[in-house]
Write an enzyme that holds these catalytic residues in place. Structure first.
Site, PDB file in Angstrom:
ATOM      1  N   ASP A   1       0.852  -1.200   0.000  1.00  0.00           N
ATOM      2  CA  ASP A   1       0.000   0.000   0.000  1.00  0.00           C
ATOM      3  C   ASP A   1       0.887   1.250   0.000  1.00  0.00           C
ATOM      4  OD1 ASP A   1       0.940  -0.491   2.614  1.00  0.00           O
ATOM      5  OD2 ASP A   1      -0.814   0.401   3.562  1.00  0.00           O
TER       6      ASP A   1
ATOM      7  N   HIS B   1       9.632  -0.539   8.624  1.00  0.00           N
ATOM      8  CA  HIS B   1       8.742  -1.682   8.859  1.00  0.00           C
ATOM      9  C   HIS B   1       8.769  -2.675   7.690  1.00  0.00           C
ATOM     10  CE1 HIS B   1       6.615   0.290  12.213  1.00  0.00           C
ATOM     11  NE2 HIS B   1       6.426   1.351  11.458  1.00  0.00           N
TER      12      HIS B   1
HETATM   13  C1  BDR Z   1       2.656  -0.578   8.662  1.00  0.00           C
HETATM   14  O1  BDR Z   1       1.582   0.342   8.450  1.00  0.00           O
HETATM   15  C2  BDR Z   1       1.864   1.151   7.326  1.00  0.00           C
HETATM   16  O2  BDR Z   1       1.673   2.489   7.658  1.00  0.00           O
HETATM   17  C3  BDR Z   1       3.293   0.927   6.966  1.00  0.00           C
HETATM   18  O3  BDR Z   1       3.486   1.028   5.573  1.00  0.00           O
HETATM   19  C4  BDR Z   1       3.590  -0.450   7.480  1.00  0.00           C
HETATM   20  O4  BDR Z   1       3.281  -1.432   6.523  1.00  0.00           O
HETATM   21  C5  BDR Z   1       3.298  -0.266   9.996  1.00  0.00           C
HETATM   22  O5  BDR Z   1       2.370  -0.414  11.039  1.00  0.00           O
HETATM   23 CA    CA Z   2       2.861  -0.824   4.174  1.00  0.00          CA
END
Ligand code: BDR
Ligand code: CA
Length: 319
Positions: free
Chosen positions: A9, A241
């Site tokens: 995303d 992340h």
């Molecule tokens: C996840 O949430 C999204 O905002 C980031 O892309 C990551 O995949 C972290 O909690």
């Molecule tokens: Ca993400």
């Protein structure tokens, strides 16, 4: 060689993960599937196309889900404070030539690609789990044909990031995540337990720009908005992340894991909480019984993960 479908995303940390998958010499990125999350599906799909064009990524892009698996779920909010209104840090986005896979929604793309390469495809999912849940519901037979599912999401022995209980990717579609965790395919979950420890400082990123080319410059431009947000959370730098999940693929030795079935709380004050029953623990009969054991990452070697990211993105090398 790892054949990967990247379900994403984009998303600023998604952008770094995409560049990593594209550049890593042991990864063959065979497709990008989009999902809503960091922004609405029109925007995340546009961003995937744009980044693919900017970085000359040959993998096709298939557009995925724009709503939760359970259509009755109330809509959430867009995390514009973290990723910007345009999902990629408000950088200017030119007109895009590339188009999504015609008439081939993400979950169908996943099914067809897995069936075309039995036992070879790894699904790396770093957004809401909606596309994966749709794929396995439409064709449960793919479970035994997927090599591995690697997920960024969840918070097991730590707090969440959208509530004390829940992490964003799971909270955004808890029913879908529960389908994915309880399916008969091997899942590895890289959650906040390890990603929050993996922080790329702004200086580290600036050094990557100095030794990398235009691709890294664009990544850095996109990332500044996110680094600004994370000042309130980690001081200096960005929590990488989604790249953590990608690094697990090629360097699982940098992580420690715990095995056991995983369930997701669906509804109530702990909506989206991920809970594992460790295989080593016994309990009276309950909701974790008869579900497959999956792996949750509990520890990470962050400096080495960051070095693996740098080597791939800056020099196209495996470390
Ligand atoms: C996840 O949430 C999204 O905002 C980031 O892309 C990551 O995949 C972290 O909690
Ligand atoms: Ca993400």
């Amino acid at each position: 060689m790892h054949k990967v479908i990247f379900d994403t995303d984009p998303g600023i940390d998604d952008a770094m993960a995409l560049l990593f998958l594209h550049k890593h010499p042991q990864i063959d990125l065979v497709g990008v599937t989009t999902v809503f999350g960091n922004a609405p599906i029109d925007i995340t799909t546009r961003n995937a196309l744009y980044l693919g064009e900017a970085w000359s990524i040959p993998a096709p892009v298939a557009r995925g889900a724009g709503v939760t698996l359970d259509a009755d779920r109330k809509g959430g909010y867009w995390p514009t404070a973290i990723h910007g209104e345009n999902g990629i840090g408000e950088v200017a986005i030119p007109d895009i030539i590339n188009r999504v896979e015609d008439g081939h929604p993400a979950h169908q793309f996943i099914i067809d690609t897995v069936r075309a390469h039995p036992g070879e495809i790894t699904l790396v999912a770093v957004g809401r789990m909606t596309n994966l849940a749709l794929a396995i519901k439409a064709d449960p037979g793919i479970a035994s044909l997927v090599r591995q599912v690697v997920i960024m999401g969840g918070a097991f022995d730590v707090n969440g990031n959208v509530s004390p209980a829940a992490e964003a990717n799971i909270h955004g579609d808890p029913e879908a995540a529960d389908v994915v965790f309880t399916a008969a395919w091997p899942v590895v979950v890289i959650g906040l337990d390890v990603t929050m420890q993996t922080v790329m400082t702004s200086g580290f990123l600036a050094e990557m720009v100095a030794s990398g080319g235009e691709d890294v410059r664009l990544l850095s431009d996109i990332s500044q908005f996110y680094i600004e947000f994370y000042k309130t959370r980690v001081g200096d730098g960005m929590v990488v992340h989604d790249s953590c999940a990608c690094v697990y693929l090629v360097r699982p030795d940098l992580f420690e894991t715990r095995s056991g079935p995983i369930r997701v709380v669906c509804g109530g004050i702990a909506d989206g909480q991920t809970i594992q029953k460790p295989d080593s623990r016994g309990f009276p009969p309950g909701h974790w019984d008869s579900h497959p054991s999956q792996l949750v990452c509990t520890k990470v070697r962050p400096d080495e993960v960051l070095a693996v990211i740098r080597a791939a993105i800056v020099s196209g090398q495996a470390l």
